[in-house]
Design a protein around this motif. Structure first.
Motif, PDB file in Angstrom:
ATOM      1  N   ASN A  86       0.858  -1.194   0.000  1.00 48.03           N
ATOM      2  CA  ASN A  86       0.000   0.000   0.000  1.00 48.03           C
ATOM      3  C   ASN A  86       0.892   1.241   0.000  1.00 48.03           C
ATOM      4  O   ASN A  86       1.842   1.340   0.787  1.00 48.03           O
ATOM      5  N   LEU A  87       0.579   2.176  -0.885  1.00 45.39           N
ATOM      6  CA  LEU A  87       1.451   3.363  -1.021  1.00 45.39           C
ATOM      7  C   LEU A  87       1.521   4.171   0.267  1.00 45.39           C
ATOM      8  O   LEU A  87       2.535   4.822   0.535  1.00 45.39           O
ATOM      9  N   ALA A  88       0.479   4.145   1.074  1.00 43.77           N
ATOM     10  CA  ALA A  88       0.506   4.868   2.347  1.00 43.77           C
ATOM     11  C   ALA A  88       1.503   4.203   3.301  1.00 43.77           C
ATOM     12  O   ALA A  88       2.278   4.895   3.987  1.00 43.77           O
ATOM     13  N   VAL A 141     -10.650   3.302  -7.211  1.00 45.48           N
ATOM     14  CA  VAL A 141      -9.390   2.545  -7.176  1.00 45.48           C
ATOM     15  C   VAL A 141      -9.009   2.090  -8.587  1.00 45.48           C
ATOM     16  O   VAL A 141      -9.860   1.603  -9.340  1.00 45.48           O
ATOM     17  N   ALA A 142      -7.723   2.256  -8.931  1.00 41.56           N
ATOM     18  CA  ALA A 142      -7.188   1.885 -10.249  1.00 41.56           C
ATOM     19  C   ALA A 142      -7.989   2.544 -11.366  1.00 41.56           C
ATOM     20  O   ALA A 142      -8.221   1.956 -12.417  1.00 41.56           O
ATOM     21  N   GLY A 143      -8.400   3.784 -11.131  1.00 46.15           N
ATOM     22  CA  GLY A 143      -9.273   4.479 -12.075  1.00 46.15           C
ATOM     23  C   GLY A 143      -8.604   5.591 -12.861  1.00 46.15           C
ATOM     24  O   GLY A 143      -9.283   6.335 -13.570  1.00 46.15           O
ATOM     25  N   GLY A 144      -7.291   5.758 -12.746  1.00 44.85           N
ATOM     26  CA  GLY A 144      -6.628   6.855 -13.459  1.00 44.85           C
ATOM     27  C   GLY A 144      -6.826   8.196 -12.780  1.00 44.85           C
ATOM     28  O   GLY A 144      -6.685   9.253 -13.388  1.00 44.85           O
ATOM     29  N   MET A 145      -7.135   8.172 -11.468  1.00 44.84           N
ATOM     30  CA  MET A 145      -7.333   9.428 -10.728  1.00 44.84           C
ATOM     31  C   MET A 145      -6.345   9.574  -9.568  1.00 44.84           C
ATOM     32  O   MET A 145      -6.501  10.439  -8.706  1.00 44.84           O
ATOM     33  N   ALA A 146      -5.320   8.726  -9.558  1.00 41.69           N
ATOM     34  CA  ALA A 146      -4.202   8.837  -8.607  1.00 41.69           C
ATOM     35  C   ALA A 146      -4.618   8.664  -7.147  1.00 41.69           C
ATOM     36  O   ALA A 146      -4.078   9.343  -6.261  1.00 41.69           O
ATOM     37  N   GLY A 147      -5.523   7.736  -6.892  1.00 40.42           N
ATOM     38  CA  GLY A 147      -5.964   7.495  -5.521  1.00 40.42           C
ATOM     39  C   GLY A 147      -4.854   6.937  -4.638  1.00 40.42           C
ATOM     40  O   GLY A 147      -4.680   7.379  -3.497  1.00 40.42           O
ATOM     41  N   GLY A 148      -4.108   5.964  -5.147  1.00 37.23           N
ATOM     42  CA  GLY A 148      -2.998   5.406  -4.363  1.00 37.23           C
ATOM     43  C   GLY A 148      -1.951   6.477  -4.094  1.00 37.23           C
ATOM     44  O   GLY A 148      -1.408   6.573  -2.984  1.00 37.23           O
ATOM     45  N   SER A 149      -1.666   7.286  -5.104  1.00 36.37           N
ATOM     46  CA  SER A 149      -0.694   8.380  -4.947  1.00 36.37           C
ATOM     47  C   SER A 149      -1.177   9.358  -3.887  1.00 36.37           C
ATOM     48  O   SER A 149      -0.391   9.853  -3.069  1.00 36.37           O
ATOM     49  N   ALA A 150      -2.463   9.642  -3.880  1.00 36.28           N
ATOM     50  CA  ALA A 150      -3.036  10.550  -2.873  1.00 36.28           C
ATOM     51  C   ALA A 150      -2.790   9.996  -1.474  1.00 36.28           C
ATOM     52  O   ALA A 150      -2.379  10.730  -0.562  1.00 36.28           O
ATOM     53  N   ASP A 151      -2.986   8.684  -1.299  1.00 37.00           N
ATOM     54  CA  ASP A 151      -2.797   8.085   0.023  1.00 37.00           C
ATOM     55  C   ASP A 151      -1.322   8.107   0.425  1.00 37.00           C
ATOM     56  O   ASP A 151      -0.996   8.293   1.607  1.00 37.00           O
ATOM     57  N   GLY A 152      -0.431   7.922  -0.560  1.00 33.64           N
ATOM     58  CA  GLY A 152       1.009   7.993  -0.281  1.00 33.64           C
ATOM     59  C   GLY A 152       1.398   9.380   0.201  1.00 33.64           C
ATOM     60  O   GLY A 152       2.065   9.540   1.244  1.00 33.64           O
TER      61      GLY A 152
HETATM   62  N1  ADP Z   1      -3.573   3.332  -1.001  1.00 29.85           N
HETATM   63  C1  ADP Z   1      -3.903   2.727  -2.155  1.00 29.85           C
HETATM   64  N2  ADP Z   1      -5.092   2.945  -2.701  1.00 29.85           N
HETATM   65  C2  ADP Z   1      -5.430   2.355  -3.876  1.00 29.85           C
HETATM   66  N3  ADP Z   1      -4.633   1.530  -4.561  1.00 29.85           N
HETATM   67  C3  ADP Z   1      -3.430   1.295  -4.066  1.00 29.85           C
HETATM   68  C4  ADP Z   1      -3.011   1.892  -2.859  1.00 29.85           C
HETATM   69  N4  ADP Z   1      -1.758   1.502  -2.618  1.00 29.85           N
HETATM   70  C5  ADP Z   1      -1.414   0.690  -3.617  1.00 29.85           C
HETATM   71  N5  ADP Z   1      -2.413   0.536  -4.506  1.00 29.85           N
HETATM   72  C6  ADP Z   1      -2.339  -0.280  -5.756  1.00 29.85           C
HETATM   73  O1  ADP Z   1      -2.238   0.652  -6.843  1.00 29.85           O
HETATM   74  C7  ADP Z   1      -3.056   0.254  -7.944  1.00 29.85           C
HETATM   75  C8  ADP Z   1      -3.464   1.521  -8.693  1.00 29.85           C
HETATM   76  O2  ADP Z   1      -4.434   2.194  -7.921  1.00 29.85           O
HETATM   77  P1  ADP Z   1      -4.764   3.748  -7.994  1.00 29.85           P
HETATM   78  O3  ADP Z   1      -3.629   4.555  -7.509  1.00 29.85           O
HETATM   79  O4  ADP Z   1      -6.072   3.890  -7.299  1.00 29.85           O
HETATM   80  O5  ADP Z   1      -5.038   3.991  -9.533  1.00 29.85           O
HETATM   81  P2  ADP Z   1      -4.331   4.766 -10.728  1.00 29.85           P
HETATM   82  O6  ADP Z   1      -2.873   4.347 -10.746  1.00 29.85           O
HETATM   83  O7  ADP Z   1      -5.074   4.305 -11.938  1.00 29.85           O
HETATM   84  O8  ADP Z   1      -4.513   6.214 -10.477  1.00 29.85           O
HETATM   85  C9  ADP Z   1      -4.198  -0.527  -7.298  1.00 29.85           C
HETATM   86  O9  ADP Z   1      -4.685  -1.522  -8.158  1.00 29.85           O
HETATM   87  C10 ADP Z   1      -3.572  -1.138  -6.029  1.00 29.85           C
HETATM   88  O10 ADP Z   1      -3.119  -2.439  -6.269  1.00 29.85           O
END
Ligand code: ADP
Ligand code: SUD
Length: 299
Positions: A67-69, A96-107
């Motif tokens: 998890n990026l966080a 999630v995984a929608g091209g809106m940088a959700g994981g990056s936001a959590d990081g």
């Molecule tokens: N905190 C997080 N939230 C969502 N996805 C995460 C997170 N940390 C790691 N990931 C991984 O990153 C992948 C891409 O998710 P996300 O960042 O939501 O989408 P995108 O890269 O399309 O903007 C997810 O499929 C998941 O496996």
């Protein structure tokens, strides 16, 4: 004691993708706009590093050290010679995984929150450096607003923006893998000359003027064809938004979320309703931007 940080999603108003680099990345001219859809990250002291997540898409978020966080907390702790003994809770509203940088936001959110919780007082430069190590989009999640990302997207300069832009987002079923979409883009362009990516002067003018009609004429996304190639059903979603009167219809980053630029909030509600009843997407969201990047709300 805990610290809470709110972090926005993004849409790419220009995503110009250069040739594949030897390191597996692509040089970009990536114009990010932060929009008012947020994940909320809360950190609190704990015996060991632990991640939890709530929200409708919570089951799609990895809770392990990938998890990026979690990676952000570990990176900051390592730099400061301490343990990352923290409980990170993510209230996830960004698809999630929608091209809106959700994981990056959590990081970016976890990094800022841990810095405040631990009193590490990392400089802005240090935080941005850690962000860039975590992912190409993470620095933008920290800074927000409107910015041009060069290199693989991590080298940011702010872009002057003269107003707020209204967007409707159509959330698709399932995600798309970012590397897979870049790979498909390379495959589709294998026989073409790929120029170095450059920011569009017309786009910069439209952003500076705060003019949605001009912006609609200038937006572009080199990953769109690849995302539609991997997920042909996106074509119907894009068509539904266009028929409903959107000024521009595009894939958000690597997709599969689609983004529709509209003139104002009333138009946004109209296009959102049409998309909802079109049956071409899983959910519809309305948001405006630019908005600030990661911001401490409690702590
Ligand atoms: N905190 C997080 N939230 C969502 N996805 C995460 C997170 N940390 C790691 N990931 C991984 O990153 C992948 C891409 O998710 P996300 O960042 O939501 O989408 P995108 O890269 O399309 O903007 C997810 O499929 C998941 O496996
Ligand atoms: C496409 C964009 C547009 O903003 O975002 P999403 O739409 O996925 O959110 C970004 O370039 C995604 O950035 P991010 O999700 O941080 O990617 P990273 O973790 O750095 O890289 C994941 C993989 O994407 C590819 N990648 C990423 C960035 C880049 N400039 N060139 C690439 O080729 C590489 O295959 C890399 O291994």
């Amino acid at each position: 004691m805990s610290v809470t940080v709110r972090v926005p999603a993004k849409v790419n108003v220009q995503l110009a993708v250069g040739p594949l680099r030897p390191d597996g990345f692509h040089d970009l001219a990536n114009v990010f706009l932060a929009v008012g859809l947020y994940d909320v990250v809360t950190v609190a002291p704990a015996d060991e590093l632990r991640v939890t997540c709530s929200g409708p898409d919570a089951d799609k978020v990895p809770l392990d050290p990938s998890n990026l966080a979690a990676r952000a907390a570990l990176a900051l702790a390592a730099r400061h010679g301490r343990e990352a003994n923290v409980h990170i809770h993510i209230e996830k509203d960004i698809p999630v995984a929608g091209g809106m940088a959700g994981g990056s936001a959590d990081g970016a959110g976890a990094l800022l929150a841990c810095d405040a919780l631990w009193g590490t007082q990392a400089s802005r430069e240090d935080l941005l450096e850690i962000c860039a190590e975590l992912g190409s989009d993470v620095p933008f999640s920290l800074v927000g607003g409107t910015a041009l990302g060069r290199g693989r997207g991590e080298l940011l300069t702010p872009v002057e923006t003269g107003g707020s832009f209204w967007w409707v987002f159509a959330v698709a079923d399932g995600g798309l893998s970012t590397p897979a979409v870049y790979g498909e883009c390379d495959r589709l362009r294998a026989d073409s000359f790929v120029p170095e990516p450059d920011p569009s002067p017309a786009l910069m003018d439209a952003l500076r003027a705060g003019d949605p009609v001009a912006l609609a004429g200038a937006v572009s996304n080199d990953l769109q064809e690849a995302a539609v190639s991997l997920r042909p059903s996106l074509r119907a979603t894009l068509d539904a938004g266009t028929e409903a009167g959107a000024l521009a219809a595009m894939v958000s980053g690597s997709g599969p979320t689609t983004a529709f630029l509209v003139s104002d909030e009333a138009e946004a509600e109209k296009v959102a309703e049409a998309l909802r009843s079109s049956g071409t997407c899983r959910a519809v969201r309305v948001a405006a931007g630019p908005v600030p990047g990661a911001t401490i709300t409690v702590g």
